[in-house]
Design an enzyme around this catalytic site. Structure first.
Site, mmCIF file in Angstrom:
data_model
loop_
_atom_site.group_PDB
_atom_site.id
_atom_site.type_symbol
_atom_site.label_atom_id
_atom_site.label_comp_id
_atom_site.label_asym_id
_atom_site.label_seq_id
_atom_site.Cartn_x
_atom_site.Cartn_y
_atom_site.Cartn_z
ATOM 1 N N CYS A 147 40.952 45.700 30.411
ATOM 2 C CA CYS A 147 41.259 44.391 30.998
ATOM 3 C C CYS A 147 40.019 43.565 31.339
ATOM 4 O O CYS A 147 40.108 42.354 31.524
ATOM 5 C CB CYS A 147 42.112 44.572 32.245
ATOM 6 S SG CYS A 147 43.617 45.524 31.949
ATOM 7 N N HIS A 155 41.577 38.377 35.954
ATOM 8 C CA HIS A 155 42.445 39.116 35.043
ATOM 9 C C HIS A 155 43.883 38.989 35.532
ATOM 10 O O HIS A 155 44.169 39.209 36.713
ATOM 11 C CB HIS A 155 42.034 40.587 34.985
ATOM 12 C CG HIS A 155 43.076 41.457 34.367
ATOM 13 N ND1 HIS A 155 43.653 41.169 33.143
ATOM 14 C CD2 HIS A 155 43.673 42.600 34.803
ATOM 15 C CE1 HIS A 155 44.554 42.083 32.855
ATOM 16 N NE2 HIS A 155 44.588 42.964 33.846
ATOM 17 N N ASN A 203 50.864 40.758 31.689
ATOM 18 C CA ASN A 203 49.515 41.322 31.624
ATOM 19 C C ASN A 203 49.168 41.543 30.156
ATOM 20 O O ASN A 203 49.705 42.440 29.509
ATOM 21 C CB ASN A 203 49.473 42.640 32.398
ATOM 22 C CG ASN A 203 48.107 43.297 32.398
ATOM 23 O OD1 ASN A 203 47.258 43.001 31.567
ATOM 24 N ND2 ASN A 203 47.900 44.213 33.325
#
Length: 312
Positions: free
Chosen positions: A113, A238, A268
């Site tokens: 990520c 993020h 995500n």
């Protein structure tokens, strides 16, 4: 040249949208449960005929067009991803082939990520050192391919997509010094492992780490750029989970900043989340050219990387 800058950004998401209601028909969950715990409403899911390099190439083509740059102008291609199926050719080489980029150095970075902010720093360093003059930096992940769709704790989180930036040499630096690191002893808190590989995480450990340990690190990234958090026009973290993004942004102290909340419609998307969210803010006119924006990636390993950039 004294540094580098982001000349343009672009993003791409698959056409298929998976809603919370549809997820509730697949696994024991509900729209209310998902919204209240992670703040996600929808996510985009790539089909079996849409590999990671295709997502990446679409986003990259948009960034090139926005920058008025031809493929022949690119001498470095970096793709941040943790969901590449094949080991070779790497995703960067496949993107270069798809776009007709001749002779560029091509590298993949797997920092999960935090991949895009690591890749952006790597491109900045390469340009400062004279190893590159114009780079294509991409974050792309197909999280749906590594997800257990019977596990309601993880399948509600993920989405697929890509974001890209054209980075070029500049007289006035537009990418601030990176602050990066990791907590390897906690690396198992976020995992993509096994055969077939599957995404898993220790949600509470990640939440506590992100909301307590990361705010001072993000503030130090601002200090390295010579700015106070209150000077920021936008914060792009993020896009892990809205319940992480909101308290983290508040603790950073960017009181005047637009906070990217693309997670609500994209889920995500791992390494894609920061460039995807930044590209949308630019497209929407939420930030102006030259505005200072904090980019801060965190997640697997547990790794983090952040820098202040000037908005293209």
């Amino acid at each position: 040249m004294n540094g580098s800058r982001i000349a343009a950004v672009g993003h791409y998401q698959p056409a298929k949208v998976l809603t919370n209601k549809e997820l509730a028909s697949m696994v024991d969950t509900s729209d209310e449960w998902i919204r209240s715990r992670v703040g996600i409403n929808t996510r985009h899911i790539a089909g079996p005929d849409e590999p990671v390099d295709e997502l990446a190439a679409h986003a990259a083509a948009k960034a090139l067009a926005a920058a008025g740059t031809t493929p022949a102008d690119i001498d470095l291609v970096l793709v941040a991803t943790s969901t590449a199926v094949d080991r070779s050719p790497n995703m960067a080489a496949r993107v270069a082939a798809r776009l007709g980029i001749p002779g560029a150095a091509t590298m993949d970075l797997n920092v999960v990520c935090a991949g895009f902010t690591h890749a952006l720093a790597t491109a900045d360093h390469a340009i400062r050192a004279g190893g590159s003059s114009r780079a294509l930096v991409i974050g792309a992940d197909k999280m749906s391919e590594v997800t257990d769709w019977t596990d309601r704790t993880t399948c509600v989180l993920v989405g697929d997509g890509a974001g890209a930036a054209v980075v070029e040499a500049a007289d006035e630096p537009g990418i601030g010094p990176v602050l990066w690191g990791s907590v390897p002893e906690m690396g198992n808190a976020v995992r993509i492992e096994g055969t077939p590989p599957r995404f898993a995480q220790e949600g509470q450990s990640v939440y506590r780490w992100a909301t307590t340990q990361l705010p001072p690190i993000a503030r130090r990234a601002c200090e390295r750029a010579g700015l106070e958090p209150a000077d920021l026009a936008a914060v792009v973290l993020h896009q892990a989970n809205l319940r992480i993004i909101e308290p983290l942004a508040e603790k950073i102290g960017a009181v005047n900043a637009v906070v990217a909340r693309d997670v609500t419609e994209s889920g995500n998307t791992s390494a894609a989340s920061i460039p995807l969210a930044l590209s949308k803010l630019v497209e929407q006119g939420a930030v102006a050219t030259g505005d200072p924006v904090l980019l801060f990636g965190f997640g697997g390993n547990l790794s983090y990387a952040g820098q202040v950039v000037r908005c293209p």
